[in-house]
Write an enzyme that holds these catalytic residues in place. Structure first.
Site, PDB file in Angstrom:
ATOM      1  N   ASP A  41     -73.302 -79.006 -50.661  1.00  0.00           N
ATOM      2  CA  ASP A  41     -73.009 -78.521 -52.006  1.00  0.00           C
ATOM      3  C   ASP A  41     -72.730 -79.747 -52.878  1.00  0.00           C
ATOM      4  O   ASP A  41     -71.767 -80.482 -52.647  1.00  0.00           O
ATOM      5  CB  ASP A  41     -71.797 -77.598 -51.952  1.00  0.00           C
ATOM      6  CG  ASP A  41     -71.464 -76.968 -53.294  1.00  0.00           C
ATOM      7  OD1 ASP A  41     -71.808 -77.554 -54.337  1.00  0.00           O
ATOM      8  OD2 ASP A  41     -70.844 -75.886 -53.309  1.00  0.00           O
ATOM      9  N   GLY A  42     -73.568 -79.976 -53.868  1.00  0.00           N
ATOM     10  CA  GLY A  42     -73.418 -81.157 -54.705  1.00  0.00           C
ATOM     11  C   GLY A  42     -72.082 -81.231 -55.412  1.00  0.00           C
ATOM     12  O   GLY A  42     -71.542 -82.321 -55.628  1.00  0.00           O
ATOM     13  N   ASP A  59     -79.762 -81.338 -61.547  1.00  0.00           N
ATOM     14  CA  ASP A  59     -80.776 -80.332 -61.865  1.00  0.00           C
ATOM     15  C   ASP A  59     -80.594 -79.175 -60.894  1.00  0.00           C
ATOM     16  O   ASP A  59     -81.323 -79.038 -59.920  1.00  0.00           O
ATOM     17  CB  ASP A  59     -82.175 -80.936 -61.766  1.00  0.00           C
ATOM     18  CG  ASP A  59     -83.252 -79.985 -62.261  1.00  0.00           C
ATOM     19  OD1 ASP A  59     -82.914 -79.046 -63.009  1.00  0.00           O
ATOM     20  OD2 ASP A  59     -84.428 -80.183 -61.907  1.00  0.00           O
TER      21      ASP A  59
END
EC number: 2.5.1.16
Length: 261
Positions: free
Chosen positions: A124-125, A142
């Protein structure tokens, strides 16, 4: 619509279905809809096909030699290929939460070889960015779930984590849709966290906007100097930096001679 289209079942039930299409020499990745998330020119893989991805690289006006770039959202690997071709000395890490996106990108989108300069992380960024402290020069976000921008990538907490992750001259860049009814609230949160150091660079088409936030105020703000830098960079990177400067001037606060950041 597309002469060729194949569907890849998601590895995780809650995640959007990954699809690939081809039209002519353009291969594209979709997440659960007809909307194109990433595209690759099979004859020129490093080229940034989609206008929003080109606009996001506008940050190079202020730092054309980043040492470390963090990508949140791998998609079809457009940024990874571009960075590998044009910024070969930069270390690039691409984070994606969807294992099927990663698998499809590796199989069908000619990603750079993974090693010292390029790494893919399944995570999970919004969580992964927390491990960085003043050490990444650019964060490219993005994140799209097939329907809209991922909520976790638009919170003030996330923006604070990104700000902490950036080097002193670092830039946060995110792709947002100007028609999203939440767009202005996203901008206001970002302005609050980055103390007003936020600019908008509309893409050439489709309503996408590359929104950039700066860890500290950049020294390059004079329009004349920005145009000179744009001329220098166009040949090097093959992107329309002069047009980027024009759009920045049309969209953002300014004085007669300066972009206000």
């Amino acid at each position: 619509m597309h002469p060729f289209r194949r569907r890849v079942r998601p590895a995780v039930e809650a995640m959007p279905e990954v699809e690939i299409s081809e039209e002519g020499n353009i291969r594209s990745l979709h997440l659960g809809s007809e909307t194109i998330q990433s595209s690759m020119d099979l004859d020129d893989p490093p080229d940034l096909v989609l206008s929003y991805s080109r606009a996001m690289m506008g940050f190079l006006l202020w730092n054309d030699d980043p040492k470390h770039i963090l990508q949140i959202g791998l998609g079809g690997g457009s940024f990874a290929r571009f960075i590998d071709e044009y910024l070969p000395d930069a270390v690039s890490v691409a984070v994606d939460i969807n294992p099927q996106v990663i698998a499809v990108a590796r199989a069908f989108f000619q990603l750079p070889e993974e090693g010292d300069f390029f790494e893919i992380v399944e995570a999970d960024g919004a969580d992964y960015v927390k491990i960085f402290r003043g050490s990444t020069d650019a964060i490219l976000v993005d994140g799209f779930d097939g329907l809209q921008i991922v909520d976790a990538l638009t919170t003030e907490d996330f923006f604070e984590d990104c700000k902490r992750a950036l080097s002193p001259k670092g830039v946060f860049v995110t792709n947002w849709w100007s028609g999203d009814k939440r767009y202005q609230s996203f901008i206001e949160r970002l302005l609050n966290v980055f103390e007003g150091r936020v600019i908008e660079l509309p893409a050439a088409t489709h309503g996408n906007v590359a929104v950039m936030a700066f860890r500290q105020s950049p020294s390059l703000t004079q329009w004349e100097a920005l145009r000179k830098r744009a001329d220098e960079l166009e040949g090097r990177f093959g992107l329309e930096f002069g047009e980027f400067v024009n759009r920045l001037k049309q969209t953002n606060q300014q004085t007669a001679g300066h972009l206000l950041i």
